[in-house]
Design an enzyme around this catalytic site. Structure first.
Site, PDB file in Angstrom:
ATOM      1  N   GLU A 114      -1.745  -7.217   7.378  1.00 15.08           N
ATOM      2  CA  GLU A 114      -0.452  -7.124   8.038  1.00 15.08           C
ATOM      3  C   GLU A 114      -0.448  -8.027   9.264  1.00 15.08           C
ATOM      4  O   GLU A 114      -1.502  -8.462   9.755  1.00 15.08           O
ATOM      5  CB  GLU A 114      -0.192  -5.670   8.432  1.00 15.08           C
ATOM      6  CG  GLU A 114       1.132  -5.372   9.125  1.00 15.08           C
ATOM      7  CD  GLU A 114       2.339  -5.761   8.298  1.00 15.08           C
ATOM      8  OE1 GLU A 114       2.676  -6.979   8.301  1.00 15.08           O
ATOM      9  OE2 GLU A 114       2.953  -4.878   7.678  1.00 15.08           O
ATOM     10  N   HIS A 170       0.824  -1.207   0.000  1.00 16.07           N
ATOM     11  CA  HIS A 170       0.000   0.000   0.000  1.00 16.07           C
ATOM     12  C   HIS A 170       0.859   1.258   0.000  1.00 16.07           C
ATOM     13  O   HIS A 170       2.044   1.243   0.363  1.00 16.07           O
ATOM     14  CB  HIS A 170      -0.919   0.003   1.224  1.00 16.07           C
ATOM     15  CG  HIS A 170      -0.179   0.019   2.533  1.00 16.07           C
ATOM     16  ND1 HIS A 170       0.392   1.153   3.068  1.00 16.07           N
ATOM     17  CD2 HIS A 170       0.096  -0.988   3.402  1.00 16.07           C
ATOM     18  CE1 HIS A 170       0.968   0.857   4.216  1.00 16.07           C
ATOM     19  NE2 HIS A 170       0.815  -0.438   4.439  1.00 16.07           N
TER      20      HIS A 170
END
Length: 222
Positions: A91, A18
């Site tokens: 994550e 990202h």
């Protein structure tokens, strides 16, 4: 080892981190906390989408955290493609470390911080808003998620938009690196990292492509 039932038709995986968040910029640990892109991250995502506009991408799948979803939507916007969402691409969860600067983690949780820095892959993280994962648990989750997409889309190109830790796990899997070794390779925001799953293995084609972000630097100089 990752599996791909159709070895004659390998799956290409574009693994993308990202764009930047405010917490990335100040080195505050995010984990499962849902932090959006900052202005620079939005600009990176737009440049990334433009750079990939001419490439074949059959499927786009994002982590369910908004920093990844925003980046994936920028890639999808220029090609009228829908974005799938998969929490398996999140994550690592850092438990009580989440939301803290590295210096704050070291001061508040010295023993767990030392074990983390020493790469204790089975080290248990302190509790927080979310239950922390050991690095081994995280690695198994991520590589299993990638294997699912490789097996489901033989001969296709799949863009997986995720996080720095996810990229690290894929890199280690592709190169056969021990989980205990230091992370001595860069994991860059809005980078494109290319893999292929062939003969049951994840193989690295290219790492850390960020040439598409250079126009942003040139804009600042003009």
């Amino acid at each position: 080892m990752l599996s791909n039932d159709n070895a004659a038709h390998p799956t290409t995986i574009l693994l993308i981190r990202h764009g930047e968040t405010a917490w990335n910029a100040e080195k505050r640990l995010q984990g499962h906390l849902d932090i959006p892109l900052n202005a620079e991250g939005e600009r990176q995502a737009a440049l990334l989408g433009a750079a990939l506009a001419g490439e074949r991408i059959d499927h786009i799948v994002s982590s369910d955290l908004q920093r990844a979803r925003q980046t994936a939507e920028a890639i999808a916007a220029v090609r009228s493609t829908k974005v799938g969402v998969d929490a398996g691409l999140r994550e690592r969860c850092y438990g009580g470390f989440e939301g803290l600067l590295y210096s704050e983690i070291a001061a508040r949780f010295p023993l767990q911080f030392a074990a983390w820095q020493a790469r204790d892959v089975d080290g248990v993280l302190p509790p927080g808003a979310n239950r922390g994962e050991t690095f081994r648990e995280f690695y198994d989750r991520v590589t299993s998620a990638i294997a699912v997409y490789a097996a489901a889309h033989p001969g296709k190109t799949v863009a997986l938009v995720a996080h720095g830790g996810v990229l690290e796990c894929a890199y280690r899997s592709a190169l056969g690196l021990s989980l205990e070794t230091p992370r001595d390779f860069k994991v860059l925001n809005a980078s494109v990292n290319r893999f292929v799953v062939k003969e049951g293995r994840l193989r690295l084609l290219s790492w850390g492509e960020v040439g598409h972000l250079r126009p942003a630097v040139l804009d600042d100089l003009m």
